[in-house]
Design an enzyme around this catalytic site. Structure first.
Site, PDB file in Angstrom:
ATOM      1  N   LYS A  93      47.958  28.322  40.051  1.00  0.00           N
ATOM      2  CA  LYS A  93      47.980  27.093  39.251  1.00  0.00           C
ATOM      3  C   LYS A  93      46.564  26.761  38.750  1.00  0.00           C
ATOM      4  O   LYS A  93      46.383  26.363  37.596  1.00  0.00           O
ATOM      5  CB  LYS A  93      48.496  25.953  40.134  1.00  0.00           C
ATOM      6  CG  LYS A  93      49.411  25.024  39.427  1.00  0.00           C
ATOM      7  CD  LYS A  93      50.059  24.054  40.383  1.00  0.00           C
ATOM      8  CE  LYS A  93      50.083  22.683  39.722  1.00  0.00           C
ATOM      9  NZ  LYS A  93      50.252  21.599  40.655  1.00  0.00           N
ATOM     10  N   SER A 129      51.057  35.907  33.817  1.00  0.00           N
ATOM     11  CA  SER A 129      51.101  34.435  33.782  1.00  0.00           C
ATOM     12  C   SER A 129      49.769  33.869  33.280  1.00  0.00           C
ATOM     13  O   SER A 129      49.745  32.814  32.634  1.00  0.00           O
ATOM     14  CB  SER A 129      51.483  33.857  35.143  1.00  0.00           C
ATOM     15  OG  SER A 129      50.463  34.040  36.078  1.00  0.00           O
ATOM     16  N   ARG A 180      43.044  48.148  36.796  1.00  0.00           N
ATOM     17  CA  ARG A 180      42.227  49.354  36.663  1.00  0.00           C
ATOM     18  C   ARG A 180      40.760  48.948  36.679  1.00  0.00           C
ATOM     19  O   ARG A 180      40.408  47.888  36.148  1.00  0.00           O
ATOM     20  CB  ARG A 180      42.488  50.079  35.332  1.00  0.00           C
ATOM     21  CG  ARG A 180      43.891  50.465  35.074  1.00  0.00           C
ATOM     22  CD  ARG A 180      44.382  51.572  35.941  1.00  0.00           C
ATOM     23  NE  ARG A 180      43.615  52.802  35.803  1.00  0.00           N
ATOM     24  CZ  ARG A 180      43.738  53.831  36.646  1.00  0.00           C
ATOM     25  NH1 ARG A 180      44.567  53.751  37.681  1.00  0.00           N
ATOM     26  NH2 ARG A 180      43.047  54.932  36.467  1.00  0.00           N
ATOM     27  N   VAL A 181      39.925  49.801  37.268  1.00  0.00           N
ATOM     28  CA  VAL A 181      38.481  49.561  37.241  1.00  0.00           C
ATOM     29  C   VAL A 181      37.940  50.127  35.927  1.00  0.00           C
ATOM     30  O   VAL A 181      38.298  51.237  35.520  1.00  0.00           O
ATOM     31  CB  VAL A 181      37.798  50.241  38.453  1.00  0.00           C
ATOM     32  CG1 VAL A 181      36.285  50.103  38.362  1.00  0.00           C
ATOM     33  CG2 VAL A 181      38.317  49.635  39.752  1.00  0.00           C
ATOM     34  N   LEU A 182      37.106  49.337  35.247  1.00  0.00           N
ATOM     35  CA  LEU A 182      36.550  49.785  33.968  1.00  0.00           C
ATOM     36  C   LEU A 182      35.349  50.694  34.192  1.00  0.00           C
ATOM     37  O   LEU A 182      34.545  50.471  35.100  1.00  0.00           O
ATOM     38  CB  LEU A 182      36.125  48.571  33.135  1.00  0.00           C
ATOM     39  CG  LEU A 182      37.258  47.604  32.758  1.00  0.00           C
ATOM     40  CD1 LEU A 182      36.686  46.327  32.140  1.00  0.00           C
ATOM     41  CD2 LEU A 182      38.245  48.270  31.806  1.00  0.00           C
ATOM     42  N   HIS A 240      39.667  36.303  39.378  1.00  0.00           N
ATOM     43  CA  HIS A 240      39.921  36.843  40.708  1.00  0.00           C
ATOM     44  C   HIS A 240      40.440  35.714  41.601  1.00  0.00           C
ATOM     45  O   HIS A 240      39.865  34.618  41.606  1.00  0.00           O
ATOM     46  CB  HIS A 240      38.606  37.420  41.268  1.00  0.00           C
ATOM     47  CG  HIS A 240      38.786  38.021  42.611  1.00  0.00           C
ATOM     48  ND1 HIS A 240      39.423  39.229  42.804  1.00  0.00           N
ATOM     49  CD2 HIS A 240      38.447  37.574  43.852  1.00  0.00           C
ATOM     50  CE1 HIS A 240      39.453  39.504  44.094  1.00  0.00           C
ATOM     51  NE2 HIS A 240      38.876  38.514  44.748  1.00  0.00           N
ATOM     52  N   VAL A 266      33.058  45.975  41.760  1.00  0.00           N
ATOM     53  CA  VAL A 266      34.410  45.402  41.828  1.00  0.00           C
ATOM     54  C   VAL A 266      34.274  43.915  42.167  1.00  0.00           C
ATOM     55  O   VAL A 266      33.865  43.570  43.274  1.00  0.00           O
ATOM     56  CB  VAL A 266      35.275  46.136  42.882  1.00  0.00           C
ATOM     57  CG1 VAL A 266      36.639  45.460  43.015  1.00  0.00           C
ATOM     58  CG2 VAL A 266      35.440  47.599  42.501  1.00  0.00           C
ATOM     59  N   ASP A 267      34.572  43.055  41.198  1.00  0.00           N
ATOM     60  CA  ASP A 267      34.511  41.596  41.379  1.00  0.00           C
ATOM     61  C   ASP A 267      33.107  41.102  41.740  1.00  0.00           C
ATOM     62  O   ASP A 267      32.953  40.193  42.568  1.00  0.00           O
ATOM     63  CB  ASP A 267      35.534  41.151  42.455  1.00  0.00           C
ATOM     64  CG  ASP A 267      36.947  41.595  42.120  1.00  0.00           C
ATOM     65  OD1 ASP A 267      37.329  41.507  40.949  1.00  0.00           O
ATOM     66  OD2 ASP A 267      37.662  42.042  43.037  1.00  0.00           O
TER      67      ASP A 267
HETATM   68  C1  GRF Z   1      46.108  36.878  39.327  1.00  0.00           C
HETATM   69  O1  GRF Z   1      46.183  36.328  40.607  1.00  0.00           O
HETATM   70  C2  GRF Z   1      44.707  37.290  39.014  1.00  0.00           C
HETATM   71  O2  GRF Z   1      43.747  36.477  39.618  1.00  0.00           O
HETATM   72  C3  GRF Z   1      44.629  38.680  39.590  1.00  0.00           C
HETATM   73  O3  GRF Z   1      45.894  39.251  39.335  1.00  0.00           O
HETATM   74  C4  GRF Z   1      46.853  38.198  39.215  1.00  0.00           C
HETATM   75  C5  GRF Z   1      47.505  38.383  37.888  1.00  0.00           C
HETATM   76  O4  GRF Z   1      48.563  37.524  37.674  1.00  0.00           O
HETATM   77  N1  GRF Z   1      43.509  39.399  39.024  1.00  0.00           N
HETATM   78  P1  GRF Z   1      49.239  37.410  36.256  1.00  0.00           P
HETATM   79  O5  GRF Z   1      49.619  38.819  35.811  1.00  0.00           O
HETATM   80  O6  GRF Z   1      48.279  36.767  35.302  1.00  0.00           O
HETATM   81  O7  GRF Z   1      50.470  36.567  36.486  1.00  0.00           O
END
Ligand code: GRF
Length: 221
Positions: free
Chosen positions: A175, A16, A94-96, A112, A147-148
């Site tokens: 959203k 999305s 996946r972790v890069l 995130h 990670v993040d």
């Molecule tokens: C999102 O919530 C994003 O923040 C997280 O994984 C989800 C991916 O959603 N990293 P989509 O595949 O973009 O719908």
């Protein structure tokens, strides 16, 4: 004419966020071109979105590679051969490795679904509810070896309501993700992002030549 920012998108699932990027590009408010989408999951709905919008996409199953570096090396080859300037992680599970991070140093964005540095990792909407925070949100950041943990570009805040489930909170956050991710990419495309250690500044006005040199696609500034 200045070439558009070439982006490469990494996905694993619904896509999305990828869709929000496609939509903003099609509306003409995001000056970028999706050069290639890579999915590590052949069943990702994101691939269907690519088909509908005639966006090139390839499946690279991580299981088919002997090591993480082999997998990342293949992704590097694909993106480099398609003139990708900026890598956009959009739900990529996946972790890069440092190999990939160095190939696109400070040119990899991730989104995130929490207000980092709170709640890194997975299942973070449930973690926010369980912790009892009153607000959560989302963070666009540059990827680094953690990670993040990379430098934060923009964040958006949403309330956590008393009757929220992980799903209702995730929908509210998503959203905002769809709003701020294309915005962060547009800032980058305009050459307005400046990184100083952990801090990311969004510049107003014209771009300094030093910064333009940092982004080959923006050398016309
Ligand atoms: C999102 O919530 C994003 O923040 C997280 O994984 C989800 C991916 O959603 N990293 P989509 O595949 O973009 O719908």
């Amino acid at each position: 004419m200045k070439p558009k920012l070439g982006i490469g998108v990494l996905v694993s699932g619904s896509g999305s966020n990828l869709q929000s990027i496609i939509d903003r590009i099609e509306e003409g408010c995001l000056d970028a071109e999706i050069k290639m989408v890579i999915s590590n999951n052949p069943d990702a709905y994101a691939l269907e979105r690519c088909r509908k919008h005639h966006i090139p996409a390839v499946v690279l199953r991580h299981q088919d590679f002997r090591t993480r570096e082999d997998f990342d090396g293949q992704m590097i080859d694909v993106f480099k051969s398609h003139q990708v300037d900026l890598v956009v992680m959009a739900g990529f599970m996946r972790v890069l490795t440092p190999l990939f991070l160095n190939a696109f140093s400070m040119k990899i964005m991730n989104i995130h679904p929490a207000l980092l540095p709170a709640f890194p990792g997975t299942h973070v909407q449930q973690k926010a509810i369980d912790y009892g925070v009153k607000f959560s949100g989302c963070t666009v950041h540059f990827a680094d070896e953690g990670v993040d943990t990379g430098p934060v570009i923009i964040q958006a805040v949403v309330p956590v309501l008393v009757d929220d489930t992980a799903d209702t909170l995730a929908a509210r956050i998503l959203k905002e993700e769809h709003r701020i991710y294309p915005q962060a990419i547009q800032f980058y495309a305009e050459g307005r992002i400046q990184i100083n250690g952990r801090k990311v500044f969004i510049r107003n006005g014209p771009v300094v030549p030093e910064f333009a040199a940092h982004n080959p696609s923006l050398t016309e500034f």
